[in-house]
Design a protein around this motif. Structure first.
Motif, short mmCIF file in Angstrom:
data_model
loop_
_atom_site.label_atom_id
_atom_site.label_comp_id
_atom_site.label_asym_id
_atom_site.label_seq_id
_atom_site.Cartn_x
_atom_site.Cartn_y
_atom_site.Cartn_z
N ILE A 492 -6.42 -9.12 -7.95
CA ILE A 492 -5.12 -8.47 -8.02
C ILE A 492 -4.08 -9.39 -7.41
O ILE A 492 -4.37 -10.13 -6.47
CB ILE A 492 -5.12 -7.10 -7.31
CG1 ILE A 492 -5.54 -7.26 -5.84
CG2 ILE A 492 -6.00 -6.11 -8.04
CD1 ILE A 492 -5.47 -5.96 -5.06
N THR A 494 -0.96 -10.68 -5.23
CA THR A 494 -0.33 -10.33 -3.96
C THR A 494 0.96 -11.11 -3.82
O THR A 494 1.30 -11.96 -4.65
CB THR A 494 -1.26 -10.66 -2.78
OG1 THR A 494 -1.34 -12.09 -2.63
CG2 THR A 494 -2.65 -10.08 -3.00
N ASP A 500 -9.53 -10.41 -4.28
CA ASP A 500 -10.42 -9.69 -5.18
C ASP A 500 -10.09 -8.21 -5.12
O ASP A 500 -9.56 -7.70 -4.13
CB ASP A 500 -11.89 -9.96 -4.84
CG ASP A 500 -12.31 -9.35 -3.52
OD1 ASP A 500 -12.64 -8.15 -3.50
OD2 ASP A 500 -12.29 -10.08 -2.50
N ASN A 501 -10.42 -7.52 -6.17
CA ASN A 501 -10.02 -6.13 -6.28
C ASN A 501 -11.07 -5.14 -5.80
O ASN A 501 -11.02 -3.97 -6.13
CB ASN A 501 -9.60 -5.80 -7.72
CG ASN A 501 -10.72 -6.09 -8.73
OD1 ASN A 501 -11.87 -6.26 -8.35
ND2 ASN A 501 -10.35 -6.17 -10.00
N THR A 502 -12.05 -5.64 -5.03
CA THR A 502 -13.07 -4.74 -4.48
C THR A 502 -13.23 -4.98 -2.99
O THR A 502 -13.00 -6.08 -2.48
CB THR A 502 -14.43 -4.96 -5.16
OG1 THR A 502 -14.85 -6.30 -4.91
CG2 THR A 502 -14.36 -4.71 -6.65
N LYS A 510 -11.97 -8.67 2.33
CA LYS A 510 -12.04 -9.14 0.96
C LYS A 510 -12.96 -10.34 0.87
O LYS A 510 -12.95 -11.22 1.72
CB LYS A 510 -10.65 -9.53 0.46
CG LYS A 510 -9.67 -8.36 0.34
CD LYS A 510 -10.11 -7.38 -0.72
CE LYS A 510 -9.13 -6.25 -0.88
NZ LYS A 510 -9.57 -5.29 -1.93
#
Length: 519
Positions: A492, A494, A500-502, A510
């Motif tokens: 994602i 920033t 990372d998106n998880t 992260k």
């Protein structure tokens, strides 16, 4: 960056005017008689007397390839006589004098020739002797500095413990006097790197006398403010610069010096102990650094195991070169804790693709590098890694602090095949103007932070990397998507890059972040 100590002309010549006179006459085939005499094509040269062109030491030097005819003519009769009058090895003195620019105090030349210096050390001393700031009052300082440099700047082959040269400390250099002259000589030699002059201006001051001495600063942290002079802009942030981790007493830093250094042997694997220099620290203030340092290049000739029973992370072993460091098809193992591999190099590859890596300043190909603790590799130029495995934390149990890998290049990090293993890997940090990765797998436990100039992200661009970006081709992270290659869908955007998106790591952190150097 944290948890790692990352932290160098025989007898008088006959009248030369004859050459100029002969230069006006053709030898009949388009070559002047002077050129023919020098190249050996003039007739009856063998019958010439010692007072003829043929007996002229300068002609001999040109024929031998010591200097070109144009350079010989440029130096002129007066200087040639002066060089010849110094005695010793005429060819050597003439070449060094010419290479140094042909401007030097001849009293200094006479003093230096008696030392039987290596060609490059002699040239460096003559370069300093030709500086605008040099005058005859500094002769003693420069000659003494040349004596010290001659002991330090020797080619070394280190394949067993006894081959390690006598180490010197920062405090030894500063207590010997005339160290400004020594620093100027080392800079002229190239041992401080391509930005050595700027660094000396900042550390010592632009106005300095060669017969001065300076004292070492107290610790490595006191030198951090000069780091941006070498990198162009990059330095530690305020929090890092105040960290005690980056503060090691200069009295505890030892250098095993050489001109060019060959580590290991091509005939058999080598085992070299560094334990006597990196024993356990009594307390925090007793932490140590040993640098096996080359003023030119360092090459690893065969598999090398560097041993140390002290696996506590209270020290660092540094393998360094002011120019290039190359490992190709050889493995390096350090049984102690922290290992750093560093090269000076030059800032020339920021906007270039290295290709097979031959142009890189720090070259780690077809190698396994293993260390008991943390691993760092850095260069002021470009870093190329290919078909490599980095093993960290081999001396630590799973209950100890995790271990980290730090990779830095001023210009470009290019990696084509890299795996990580050993212990429990925590941080993997990479920073360069451009980061270009292909076939790299990060283990599930690792927190990966990649920092490029712009903090932008590109995929499948290894053959044509985007300058200033992080380029990912066939790169995976076990905690995010196992062995599958990362894609833009795993990130994602920033305000300063990507993450990372998880929430992949057990720590809640992260697993993969990308950021810009500009913020």
């Amino acid at each position: 960056m944290k948890n790692i100590l990352l932290i160098t002309l025989l007898a008088y010549i006959c009248p030369f005017s004859a050459v100029f006179i002969m230069a006006q006459e053709s030898s009949g085939d388009g070559e002047t008689a002077a050129e023919a005499a020098v190249t050996g094509s003039a007739t009856n040269v063998a019958d010439s007397t010692s007072g003829s062109i043929e007996g002229n030491p300068l002609v001999i030097a040109v024929r031998s390839g010591t200097i070109s005819l144009n350079d010989a003519l440029r130096l002129g009769l007066a200087k040639i006589r002066e060089i010849a009058s110094a005695g010793g090895d005429f060819d050597k003195l003439l070449k060094a004098y010419n290479d140094a620019g042909g401007e030097v105090d001849f009293d200094l030349l006479n003093a230096l020739q008696s030392l039987n210096l290596d060609d490059d050390v002699l040239k460096a001393a003559l370069v300093v002797g030709g500086m605008d700031s040099y005058n005859s009052n500094y002769q003693t300082a420069l000659v003494e500095a040349a004596k010290v440099a001659a002991t330090l700047l020797q080619d070394r082959t280190i394949s067993k413990t006894a081959d390690i040269p006598a180490t010197i400390g920062i405090d030894t250099l500063t207590s010997s006097g005339y160290n400004v002259a020594l620093l100027e000589l080392l800079n002229a030699y190239g041992a401080i790197g391509s930005k050595g002059s700027s660094l000396l201006d900042n550390v010592i001051g632009a106005s300095r006398s060669l017969d001065d001495s300076i004292s070492a600063l107290g610790s490595t942290s006191d030198y951090l403010s000069f780091l941006s002079t070498l990198t162009g802009s990059r330095t530690f942030g305020e929090i890092d610069s105040e960290s005690t981790v980056l503060s090691v007493s200069t009295s505890n830093i030892q250098l095993a010096p050489g001109a060019t250094v060959t580590l290991g042997s091509s005939e058999a694997a080598s085992t070299i102990s560094v334990e006597s220099k990196l024993g356990k620290a009594i307390d925090y203030s007793d932490r140590k650094i040993l640098i096996v340092g080359a003023a030119k290049d360092l090459t690893v000739a065969g598999d090398v195991t560097l041993t140390n029973s002290n696996d506590v992370e209270d020290h660092a072993l540094v393998l360094g070169a002011a120019d290039e460091l190359k490992v190709d098809g050889k493995d390096i193992t350090y049984t102690g804790s922290n290992l750093a591999i560093a090269a000076g190099g030059e800032t020339t590859h920021a906007d270039a693709h290295i290709g097979d890596g031959d142009e890189a300043d720090l070259y780690l190909h077809n190698t396994v590098i293993s260390t008991g603790g943390n691993l760092a590799a850095g260069t002021l130029g470009s870093l190329s890694i290919s078909t490599a495995d980095f093993i960290v934390g081999t001396a630590n149990s799973l209950t100890s602090d995790p271990d980290n890998v730090y990779l830095y290049a001023n210009d470009l990090i290019q990696i084509n095949g890299l795996g990580f293993s050993g212990g429990h890997l925590d941080d993997v940090y990479m920073e360069a103007i451009t980061i270009n990765l292909n076939n790299v797998h990060f283990p599930a436990s690792s927190e990966v932070h990649l920092r490029s100039r712009d903090g932008t992200l590109s995929f499948d661009t290894f053959s044509t990397p985007v300058v200033g970006a992080v380029n990912l081709t066939k790169v995976s992270h076990g905690a995010i998507n196992g062995e599958n290659a990362l894609t833009i869908d795993n990130f994602i955007k920033t305000s300063n890059g990507f993450k990372d998106n998880t929430e992949a790591l057990a720590t809640g952190k992260k697993a993969f972040t990308i950021s810009s150097q500009l913020r």
